[in-house]
Design an enzyme around this catalytic site. Structure first.
Site, PDB file in Angstrom:
ATOM      1  N   GLU A 185     -10.352   3.897   7.873  1.00  0.00           N
ATOM      2  CA  GLU A 185      -9.299   4.882   8.156  1.00  0.00           C
ATOM      3  C   GLU A 185      -9.984   6.214   8.498  1.00  0.00           C
ATOM      4  O   GLU A 185      -9.857   6.718   9.607  1.00  0.00           O
ATOM      5  CB  GLU A 185      -8.397   5.051   6.926  1.00  0.00           C
ATOM      6  CG  GLU A 185      -7.356   6.149   7.054  1.00  0.00           C
ATOM      7  CD  GLU A 185      -6.752   6.549   5.696  1.00  0.00           C
ATOM      8  OE1 GLU A 185      -7.375   6.310   4.653  1.00  0.00           O
ATOM      9  OE2 GLU A 185      -5.645   7.130   5.711  1.00  0.00           O
TER      10      GLU A 185
ATOM     11  N   ASP B 120       1.696   9.058  -6.251  1.00  0.00           N
ATOM     12  CA  ASP B 120       1.645  10.530  -6.178  1.00  0.00           C
ATOM     13  C   ASP B 120       1.930  11.061  -4.774  1.00  0.00           C
ATOM     14  O   ASP B 120       1.915  12.273  -4.560  1.00  0.00           O
ATOM     15  CB  ASP B 120       0.306  11.061  -6.719  1.00  0.00           C
ATOM     16  CG  ASP B 120      -0.900  10.259  -6.268  1.00  0.00           C
ATOM     17  OD1 ASP B 120      -0.726   9.126  -5.786  1.00  0.00           O
ATOM     18  OD2 ASP B 120      -2.026  10.766  -6.382  1.00  0.00           O
TER      19      ASP B 120
ATOM     20  N   ASP C  27       2.266   4.143   2.693  1.00  0.00           N
ATOM     21  CA  ASP C  27       1.177   5.000   2.200  1.00  0.00           C
ATOM     22  C   ASP C  27       1.740   6.111   1.310  1.00  0.00           C
ATOM     23  O   ASP C  27       1.386   6.196   0.153  1.00  0.00           O
ATOM     24  CB  ASP C  27       0.349   5.588   3.351  1.00  0.00           C
ATOM     25  CG  ASP C  27      -1.122   5.770   2.955  1.00  0.00           C
ATOM     26  OD1 ASP C  27      -1.517   5.258   1.901  1.00  0.00           O
ATOM     27  OD2 ASP C  27      -1.864   6.431   3.710  1.00  0.00           O
TER      28      ASP C  27
ATOM     29  N   HIS D 214      -9.716   1.173   0.315  1.00  0.00           N
ATOM     30  CA  HIS D 214      -9.423   1.965   1.515  1.00  0.00           C
ATOM     31  C   HIS D 214     -10.680   1.956   2.396  1.00  0.00           C
ATOM     32  O   HIS D 214     -11.756   2.333   1.919  1.00  0.00           O
ATOM     33  CB  HIS D 214      -9.144   3.422   1.147  1.00  0.00           C
ATOM     34  CG  HIS D 214      -7.774   3.697   0.613  1.00  0.00           C
ATOM     35  ND1 HIS D 214      -7.367   3.320  -0.632  1.00  0.00           N
ATOM     36  CD2 HIS D 214      -6.726   4.356   1.182  1.00  0.00           C
ATOM     37  CE1 HIS D 214      -6.113   3.729  -0.827  1.00  0.00           C
ATOM     38  NE2 HIS D 214      -5.696   4.364   0.259  1.00  0.00           N
TER      39      HIS D 214
ATOM     40  N   GLY E 280      -9.659   8.073  -1.446  1.00  0.00           N
ATOM     41  CA  GLY E 280     -10.281   9.391  -1.298  1.00  0.00           C
ATOM     42  C   GLY E 280     -11.053   9.517   0.001  1.00  0.00           C
ATOM     43  O   GLY E 280     -11.114   8.570   0.783  1.00  0.00           O
TER      44      GLY E 280
ATOM     45  N   HIS F 262       0.838  -1.207   0.000  1.00  0.00           N
ATOM     46  CA  HIS F 262       0.000   0.000   0.000  1.00  0.00           C
ATOM     47  C   HIS F 262       0.868   1.250   0.000  1.00  0.00           C
ATOM     48  O   HIS F 262       1.343   1.698   1.046  1.00  0.00           O
ATOM     49  CB  HIS F 262      -0.928  -0.012   1.225  1.00  0.00           C
ATOM     50  CG  HIS F 262      -1.984   1.054   1.188  1.00  0.00           C
ATOM     51  ND1 HIS F 262      -3.327   0.784   1.283  1.00  0.00           N
ATOM     52  CD2 HIS F 262      -1.902   2.402   1.047  1.00  0.00           C
ATOM     53  CE1 HIS F 262      -4.019   1.902   1.212  1.00  0.00           C
ATOM     54  NE2 HIS F 262      -3.169   2.911   1.070  1.00  0.00           N
TER      55      HIS F 262
ATOM     56  N   HIS G  67       1.172   5.100  -2.367  1.00  0.00           N
ATOM     57  CA  HIS G  67       0.653   5.932  -3.457  1.00  0.00           C
ATOM     58  C   HIS G  67       1.798   6.557  -4.246  1.00  0.00           C
ATOM     59  O   HIS G  67       2.640   7.242  -3.660  1.00  0.00           O
ATOM     60  CB  HIS G  67      -0.250   7.030  -2.896  1.00  0.00           C
ATOM     61  CG  HIS G  67      -1.499   6.481  -2.262  1.00  0.00           C
ATOM     62  ND1 HIS G  67      -2.703   6.455  -2.917  1.00  0.00           N
ATOM     63  CD2 HIS G  67      -1.708   5.901  -1.059  1.00  0.00           C
ATOM     64  CE1 HIS G  67      -3.616   5.899  -2.118  1.00  0.00           C
ATOM     65  NE2 HIS G  67      -3.037   5.556  -0.985  1.00  0.00           N
TER      66      HIS G  67
END
Ligand SMILES: [Zn+2]
Length: 413
Positions: A276, A94, A354, A273, A246, A90, A92
Site C-alpha cells: 500500500e 479507531d 479500511d 498490511h 502503520g 479489513h 480499523h
C-alpha cells in the site's frame, strides 16, 4: 420550494426533495433513460458515484452523468447493495467511530477535538485531502484521543458492530492496536473492553465478529512480541488474528517476524498490511518472512508479475480497499484501481472499507463503486463476497456455515 442544481454543468430547477434521477430527467429525458438502463451513471461534483434514487441534498449541487459503453443489465441500486449480505475483513476500529459519539466522549473526558459538531468533526477527520499514507494515519491520533478508557472502547466497539450490521455486514473482522491505549489501559484491559462491546452487539444483531490485533511498524519489535503474547491469551475469546500496520516505507515487516512467529505458534492467523505505502517487495516480505496468510491491501502486487503468479497459485487473499487507496494516493483514480484486473486474473480479492469514518464511506459504498466504476456485475460481486467468507479467519465448520448463510441470502435477494 425549488432547488437550482447543475447537471453536466447546465443549471436545472427541481423541487425540494427531488432525486438525482429527477434532476437528470429535468435536463434531458434521453440521458435519464440511459441512467435508468445502466448505460450511464451519475457522480457528484468530486466524481464519487451517486445512486439515481439518492436525494439531492442542497441547491447548488453539482452532478455529472457519464455514459459508459457498457450496456449491461440494470445496475444494482445502493439500497439493494445495502441489503446484499456482505463480509468484511479489513476495517480499523479507531477509523470507524460515530462523530456524535466522539463528541460525547470528548466532552465527558475533557478532550479537545478539532470541531464541535458531528458534521464539522466528520469533515476534519476526513482523509480525502491527505497527501500520503503517513498523513492519512495522523487522523487516527484524533480518534484515539477519546478511546483511552475501557468504557469508551467498549462503546465504540459495540457501535461499530451495530453500524456494520445496518450496512448489511454479516461477518466482520475488525482490527485495532491495543498498544495505542497504553499507558491509560493495560494490554489486557485494552483487549477485554472491545471484546465486551462486540459480544453485546453480536447478540443484538446476529452479525458475527472476529478481532484482529495490530502491531505497529514504527514501534519496537519487542512491543509487537509483547502484544502477540497478550493477544494469544484471547484466541478462544474472539481474537482471531495478528496484523502489522502503520507507515510501511522504511519500516520493514521482517523486524517484527518474532511476533508473527509467536502468534502463529499459538494458533493465531496472520495478516499484514503491505503493498500500500510501499512496493511489491513489501508483500514478498510479509508472505515469506512473516508468514502472512492474507495481505492487507496488496494494491501494488501487479508490479511484480512473478509474485502475482505466486499469489494466484497459492490463493492468498488480498484485503482491498478502493476509496482508502485513493485517499492515500496509492492509486490516482478509482478507475485505475487494479481490483478488477486482479479479480479477472484469479486473485482472491475482497472489498473492505479500511476506515468508515476517516474514509467517509460504508461497505455498501465500496460495492457500489466496484459496480459503477470498475464494472463488476452481479456474479462478480457475489464472487467477491464469497471470497471474503472463504478467506475469513474462522474454524472450517464456521466458515462453511457462513458461506451457506450468505449463499442462501444472495439467492433470495
Ligand atoms: Zn488498514
Amino acid at each position: 420550494m425549488t432547488l437550482r442544481v447543475f447537471v453536466n454543468e447546465r443549471p436545472v430547477t427541481v423541487a425540494r426533495g427531488a432525486t438525482v434521477r429527477d434532476a437528470v430527467a429535468a435536463l434531458d429525458g434521453e440521458l435519464a433513460g440511459l441512467l435508468a438502463s445502466g448505460a450511464a451513471y451519475a457522480t457528484d461534483g468530486v466524481g464519487r458515484p451517486v445512486d439515481a434514487a439518492d436525494p439531492i441534498g442542497e441547491g447548488g449541487a453539482i452532478l455529472r452523468v457519464i455514459v459508459t459503453a457498457r450496456q449491461g443489465p440494470p445496475r444494482l441500486s445502493k439500497e439493494l447493495l445495502r441489503r446484499w449480505p456482505k463480509a468484511e475483513l479489513h476495517v480499523h476500529l479507531d477509523g470507524s467511530l460515530r462523530p456524535q459519539t466522539m463528541l460525547e466522549l470528548a466532552r465527558a473526558q475533557g478532550v479537545r477535538l478539532p470541531a464541535d459538531t458531528p458534521e464539522g468533526l466528520a469533515e476534519a477527520l476526513h482523509v480525502k485531502h491527505a497527501k500520503s499514507l503517513e498523513e492519512y494515519l495522523t487522523k487516527y491520533e484524533i480518534t484515539l484521543s477519546v478511546m483511552q478508557t475501557a468504557a469508551a472502547l467498549e462503546r465504540v466497539a459495540y457501535e461499530f458492530v451495530i453500524d456494520a450490521a445496518a450496512d448489511g455486514v454479516r461477518y466482520v473482522e475488525v482490527r485495532y492496536s491495543p498498544l495505542l491505549h497504553r499507558p491509560a489501559l493495560t494490554l489486557t484491559q485494552a483487549i477485554e473492553a472491545p471484546l465486551a462491546g462486540i459480544r453485546r452487539a453480536e447478540a443484538e444483531t446476529g452479525t458475527k465478529v472476529g478481532v484482529i490485533v495490530c502491531a505497529i511498524r514504527t514501534r519496537p519489535p519487542a512491543e509487537s512480541l509483547e502484544l502477540a503474547r497478550a493477544a494469544a491469551q484471547y484466541r478462544s475469546a474472539g481474537v482471531v488474528a495478528f496484523d502489522l500496520a502503520g507507515p510501511e516505507r522504511g519500516h520493514p515487516a521482517r523486524e517484527h517476524a518474532p511476533a508473527f512467529e509467536y502468534a502463529a505458534a499459538h494458533g493465531m492467523a496472520c495478516t499484514c498490511h503491505a503493498g500500500e505505502g510501499d512496493g511489491p517487495h513489501s508483500i514478498h516480505e510479509a508472505l515469506h518472512q512473516c508468514g502472512a496468510q492474507r495481505i492487507g491491501h496488496g494494491t501494488r502486487l501487479g508490479e511484480d508479475p512473478t509474485l502475482l503468479d505466486y499469489v494466484v497459485e497459492r490463493g492468498i487473499p488480498l484485503e482491498m480497499c478502493l476509496t482508502s487507496n485513493l485517499h492515500t494516493h496509492t492509486v490516482t483514480t478509482i478507475a485505475e484501481h487494479p481490483f478488477k484486473r486482479y479479480l479477472d486474473r484469479g486473485v482472491v480479492v475482497t472489498l473492505n472499507t479500511d476506515g468508515r469514518l476517516v474514509d467517509g464511506i460504508s461497505l455498501t459504498n465500496e460495492y457500489f463503486l466496484a459496480q459503477s466504476v470498475l464494472g463488476l456485475g452481479r456474479q462478480e460481486l457475489a464472487r467477491v463476497t464469497l471470497n471474503a467468507c472463504d478467506s475469513a479467519f474462522l474454524p472450517e465448520y464456521e466458515k462453511v456455515a457462513l458461506v451457506s448463510r450468505i449463499q442462501s441470502e444472495l439467492e433470495a435477494l
